[in-house]
Enzyme design. Structure first.
Site, PDB file in Angstrom:
ATOM      1  N   TYR A 136      84.611  69.271  10.821  1.00 31.09           N
ATOM      2  CA  TYR A 136      82.841  69.127  11.073  1.00 31.09           C
ATOM      3  C   TYR A 136      83.335  68.956  12.390  1.00 31.09           C
ATOM      4  O   TYR A 136      81.360  68.396  12.721  1.00 31.09           O
ATOM      5  CB  TYR A 136      83.163  68.037  10.438  1.00 31.09           C
ATOM      6  CG  TYR A 136      83.332  68.378   8.533  1.00 31.09           C
ATOM      7  CD1 TYR A 136      83.451  69.668   7.982  1.00 31.09           C
ATOM      8  CD2 TYR A 136      83.926  67.235   8.024  1.00 31.09           C
ATOM      9  CE1 TYR A 136      83.698  69.961   7.398  1.00 31.09           C
ATOM     10  CE2 TYR A 136      84.452  67.025   6.848  1.00 31.09           C
ATOM     11  CZ  TYR A 136      84.022  68.470   6.428  1.00 31.09           C
ATOM     12  OH  TYR A 136      84.883  68.888   4.684  1.00 31.09           O
ATOM     13  N   HIS A 188      92.345  73.583   4.060  1.00 29.41           N
ATOM     14  CA  HIS A 188      90.987  73.536   4.070  1.00 29.41           C
ATOM     15  C   HIS A 188      90.211  74.433   3.417  1.00 29.41           C
ATOM     16  O   HIS A 188      89.792  74.979   2.585  1.00 29.41           O
ATOM     17  CB  HIS A 188      90.317  74.017   5.071  1.00 29.41           C
ATOM     18  CG  HIS A 188      88.539  72.893   5.254  1.00 29.41           C
ATOM     19  ND1 HIS A 188      87.819  71.927   6.414  1.00 29.41           N
ATOM     20  CD2 HIS A 188      87.484  72.988   4.338  1.00 29.41           C
ATOM     21  CE1 HIS A 188      86.905  72.014   5.711  1.00 29.41           C
ATOM     22  NE2 HIS A 188      86.647  72.159   4.959  1.00 29.41           N
TER      23      HIS A 188
END
Length: 345
Positions: free
Chosen positions: A77, A135
């Site tokens: 992110y 992830h």
């Protein structure tokens, strides 16, 4: 007599040494759960995906100062250092906050994985993570873009992550964006098993059978719903989300929200929690962050839950599989199609 006592002492010492020298494999069956389960993940968290770097620190600080105790982050992110500033500025004791981060695809090999978790911990300004997730079930060759690493399996990566628990980098480990068969592959071999699975699920992609499967006694994995508000994210509305009406304008949800004397967002989030998922809506606006907590006060009847289940559109918003050359979600609703348009994370 003295000789007999000496033999007895020697036997006790030998037995003690045998017990101490038992291998990890001998204890594997006793470790078939994630440790530290006494601290449970809070049902409502603040997501930070796509949160502006200039706004996320204040958003995190405001959330923690106003009742939130769960922050969902990720290295990819690119805002974990700002998220960490918000955690620090809040002044909330670390033990009171649940912090999640994630291992990116290019860091699946052991050296890169250890460097990645250390960076996340440092950027977030914490001594440890509560939860660290793989992830995606996809490995990239380090420093070679999205070229697939076919030599590193999800099991190889999982073994590395198990060591992160043993090294006290994180209390729990889990997965994200996995198909059912991929979760099962981890369950079949894990010594420290997944605590949670974070994946896309919302009223337009309910996957209730998959959610319920995680709750089975032989699976026992928490479900974290990302994008719990469906296509409210502009990234989705401009692409795959355009296939369905924005959920905050959906007549069914606007009517239900009115009946609950709540906003559509609050109502959708409340449904997500009542169905058994943890929800992590992203926002950097104080008004929305505060309003989202109102979802904790809303409940639905069995009849209302049945009616909501009929509104499932089986539309997935987030699917980078085509651009990566990987078929994702193969045994779930709306799997990757190489004929259609995918969305990159």
């Amino acid at each position: 007599m003295a000789f007999g006592k000496a033999l007895a002492v020697a036997a006790i010492v030998a037995l003690t040494l045998v017990l101490l020298l038992r291998t990890d494999h001998d204890y594997a069956s006793a470790r078939k759960v994630s440790p530290n389960k006494e601290k449970h993940i809070p049902q409502l968290g603040l997501g930070t995906w796509l949160s502006d770097r200039d706004e996320v620190a204040h958003a995190v600080e405001y959330a923690l100062d106003n009742g939130y105790d769960h922050i969902d982050a990720a290295l990819v992110y690119k805002n974990e250092n700002q998220t960490g500033k918000g955690i620090k500025a809040s002044g909330v004791d670390r033990s009171k906050i649940w912090v999640t981060s994630k291992l990116w695809n290019s860091d699946h090999r052991r050296p890169e994985a250890e460097a990645a978790i250390q960076k996340s911990i440092a950027d977030l300004g914490v001594d440890y993570l509560d939860l660290y997730l793989m992830h995606w079930p996809v490995a990239f060759v380090p420093e070679e873009g999205t070229r697939l690493d076919k030599d590193t399996s999800i099991v190889d990566t999982w073994r590395t992550m198990e060591d992160f628990v043993r090294q006290n980098y994180t209390r729990h480990i889990g997965v994200s964006n996995f198909a059912r068969a991929q979760v099962q592959a981890i369950l079949d071999v894990c010594d420290i098993c997944p605590y949670a699975h974070e994946f896309e699920t919302h009223p337009y992609l309910q996957q209730q059978d998959f959610v319920d499967w995680h709750r089975r006694a032989d699976v026992d994995i928490k479900v974290i719903a990302y994008s719990p508000l469906a296509n409210t994210n502009p990234t989705y509305r401009d692409k795959k989300g355009s296939l369905v009406d924005p959920i905050f304008k959906d007549p069914f949800w606007t009517k239900l929200a009115k009946a609950k004397n709540a906003t559509v967002v609050q109502t959708v989030l409340a449904w997500g929690m009542q169905r058994g998922t943890v929800v992590i809506p992203k926002s950097t606006q104080e008004k929305h962050i505060a309003e989202n907590r109102g979802a904790l006060d809303i409940a639905f009847s069995k009849g209302e839950m049945r009616e909501i289940s009929k509104r499932d559109k089986k539309v997935r918003m987030n699917d980078p599989g085509k651009s990566w050359g990987v078929k994702l979600f193969v045994d779930l609703d709306d799997p990757t199609s190489f004929d259609g348009e995918d969305i990159e994370l």
